[in-house]
Design a protein around this motif. Sequence first.
Motif, PDB file in Angstrom:
ATOM      1  N   MET A   1       1.054  -1.362   0.259  1.00 64.83           N
ATOM      2  CA  MET A   1      -0.265   0.269   0.020  1.00 64.83           C
ATOM      3  C   MET A   1       0.802   1.384  -0.235  1.00 64.83           C
ATOM      4  O   MET A   1       2.219   1.599   1.008  1.00 64.83           O
ATOM      5  CB  MET A   1      -1.078  -0.074   0.991  1.00 64.83           C
ATOM      6  CG  MET A   1      -1.578   1.386   1.567  1.00 64.83           C
ATOM      7  SD  MET A   1      -3.194   0.946   2.890  1.00 64.83           S
ATOM      8  CE  MET A   1      -4.310   0.337   2.157  1.00 64.83           C
ATOM      9  N   LYS A   2       0.164   1.698  -0.931  1.00 64.44           N
ATOM     10  CA  LYS A   2       1.649   3.433  -1.128  1.00 64.44           C
ATOM     11  C   LYS A   2       0.943   4.291  -0.072  1.00 64.44           C
ATOM     12  O   LYS A   2      -0.422   4.056   1.077  1.00 64.44           O
ATOM     13  CB  LYS A   2       1.115   4.223  -2.130  1.00 64.44           C
ATOM     14  CG  LYS A   2       1.252   3.212  -4.013  1.00 64.44           C
ATOM     15  CD  LYS A   2       1.391   4.607  -4.771  1.00 64.44           C
ATOM     16  CE  LYS A   2      -0.228   4.082  -5.413  1.00 64.44           C
ATOM     17  NZ  LYS A   2      -0.421   5.220  -6.341  1.00 64.44           N
ATOM     18  N   SER A   3       2.624   5.225   0.704  1.00 67.97           N
ATOM     19  CA  SER A   3       1.749   6.069   1.484  1.00 67.97           C
ATOM     20  C   SER A   3       0.959   7.882   0.882  1.00 67.97           C
ATOM     21  O   SER A   3       1.076   7.885  -0.132  1.00 67.97           O
ATOM     22  CB  SER A   3       2.768   6.611   2.193  1.00 67.97           C
ATOM     23  OG  SER A   3       4.093   7.492   1.269  1.00 67.97           O
ATOM     24  N   ASN A   4       0.880   8.048   2.006  1.00 66.21           N
ATOM     25  CA  ASN A   4      -0.362   9.326   1.348  1.00 66.21           C
ATOM     26  C   ASN A   4       1.055  10.150   0.600  1.00 66.21           C
ATOM     27  O   ASN A   4       0.303  11.443  -0.256  1.00 66.21           O
ATOM     28  CB  ASN A   4      -0.728  10.490   2.371  1.00 66.21           C
ATOM     29  CG  ASN A   4      -0.533  10.392   3.488  1.00 66.21           C
ATOM     30  OD1 ASN A   4       0.941   9.896   3.586  1.00 66.21           O
ATOM     31  ND2 ASN A   4      -0.783  11.739   4.382  1.00 66.21           N
ATOM     32  N   GLU A   5       1.885  10.436   0.980  1.00 71.65           N
ATOM     33  CA  GLU A   5       3.048  11.058   0.319  1.00 71.65           C
ATOM     34  C   GLU A   5       3.031  11.077  -1.296  1.00 71.65           C
ATOM     35  O   GLU A   5       3.276  12.105  -1.948  1.00 71.65           O
ATOM     36  CB  GLU A   5       4.401  11.116   0.860  1.00 71.65           C
ATOM     37  CG  GLU A   5       4.821  12.180   1.918  1.00 71.65           C
ATOM     38  CD  GLU A   5       3.884  11.354   3.729  1.00 71.65           C
ATOM     39  OE1 GLU A   5       3.271  11.436   5.144  1.00 71.65           O
ATOM     40  OE2 GLU A   5       3.744  10.471   2.833  1.00 71.65           O
ATOM     41  N   GLU A   6       2.907   9.584  -1.337  1.00 70.55           N
ATOM     42  CA  GLU A   6       3.305   9.182  -2.400  1.00 70.55           C
ATOM     43  C   GLU A   6       1.753   9.103  -3.487  1.00 70.55           C
ATOM     44  O   GLU A   6       1.530   9.634  -4.849  1.00 70.55           O
ATOM     45  CB  GLU A   6       3.143   7.589  -2.594  1.00 70.55           C
ATOM     46  CG  GLU A   6       4.495   7.014  -2.294  1.00 70.55           C
ATOM     47  CD  GLU A   6       5.059   5.882  -1.958  1.00 70.55           C
ATOM     48  OE1 GLU A   6       3.715   4.864  -2.281  1.00 70.55           O
ATOM     49  OE2 GLU A   6       6.293   5.069  -1.755  1.00 70.55           O
ATOM     50  N   SER A  42      -5.663   8.545   1.785  1.00 69.51           N
ATOM     51  CA  SER A  42      -6.314   7.567   0.632  1.00 69.51           C
ATOM     52  C   SER A  42      -7.088   6.738   0.777  1.00 69.51           C
ATOM     53  O   SER A  42      -6.710   6.426   1.980  1.00 69.51           O
ATOM     54  CB  SER A  42      -5.294   6.953  -0.156  1.00 69.51           C
ATOM     55  OG  SER A  42      -4.019   6.071   0.164  1.00 69.51           O
ATOM     56  N   THR A  43      -8.333   6.405   0.150  1.00 72.00           N
ATOM     57  CA  THR A  43      -9.112   5.451   0.105  1.00 72.00           C
ATOM     58  C   THR A  43      -8.585   4.777  -0.296  1.00 72.00           C
ATOM     59  O   THR A  43      -8.316   4.761  -1.338  1.00 72.00           O
ATOM     60  CB  THR A  43     -10.469   5.891  -0.699  1.00 72.00           C
ATOM     61  OG1 THR A  43     -10.801   6.322  -1.655  1.00 72.00           O
ATOM     62  CG2 THR A  43     -11.031   7.338   0.527  1.00 72.00           C
ATOM     63  N   PRO A  44      -9.132   2.988  -0.472  1.00 74.37           N
ATOM     64  CA  PRO A  44      -9.130   2.118  -1.255  1.00 74.37           C
ATOM     65  C   PRO A  44      -9.203   2.137  -2.522  1.00 74.37           C
ATOM     66  O   PRO A  44      -9.306   1.855  -3.466  1.00 74.37           O
ATOM     67  CB  PRO A  44     -10.147   1.287  -0.437  1.00 74.37           C
ATOM     68  CG  PRO A  44     -10.122   1.409   0.852  1.00 74.37           C
ATOM     69  CD  PRO A  44     -10.545   2.701   0.870  1.00 74.37           C
ATOM     70  N   MET A  45     -10.248   3.213  -2.738  1.00 74.36           N
ATOM     71  CA  MET A  45     -10.713   3.228  -4.777  1.00 74.36           C
ATOM     72  C   MET A  45     -10.052   4.481  -4.831  1.00 74.36           C
ATOM     73  O   MET A  45      -9.751   4.917  -5.893  1.00 74.36           O
ATOM     74  CB  MET A  45     -12.151   3.727  -4.384  1.00 74.36           C
ATOM     75  CG  MET A  45     -13.377   2.730  -4.427  1.00 74.36           C
ATOM     76  SD  MET A  45     -12.883   1.262  -5.250  1.00 74.36           S
ATOM     77  CE  MET A  45     -13.976   2.078  -6.419  1.00 74.36           C
ATOM     78  N   GLY A  46      -9.134   5.171  -4.515  1.00 72.30           N
ATOM     79  CA  GLY A  46      -7.987   6.547  -4.977  1.00 72.30           C
ATOM     80  C   GLY A  46      -8.531   7.754  -5.027  1.00 72.30           C
ATOM     81  O   GLY A  46      -7.723   8.555  -5.289  1.00 72.30           O
TER      82      GLY A  46
END
Length: 97
Positions: A1-6, A42-46
């Motif tokens: 899972m990506k971090s919010n910075e990404e 981020s939410t699971p749907m982007g």
Amino acid sequence: MKSNEEDFNNNTILKAEKTIESYLSNNFKNIHTITFKKNDHSTPMGGMVISGTVNNNEKATFSIDVDYENDFKIISSAVGKEFPERKEECKEKTCDY
């Protein structure tokens, strides 16, 4: 899972937080302070979700979905048990923010 910075850069997050500050202040009574949680945005749907508390009350929580691709419109919001009441004029429809 990506971090919010990404997922979202700091400028995008700051714009979303400014929109939320305006939304909360214009639609709810007695908002004195707003504290944002520094978590994954981020939410699971982007999508983007911003959460936090108001008035230094850990039970006055909020979680707000923001459409960052469409002028940072508020999509939906959820508030905690001790969150301030909506302003009377904003109960039937969301007031401008």
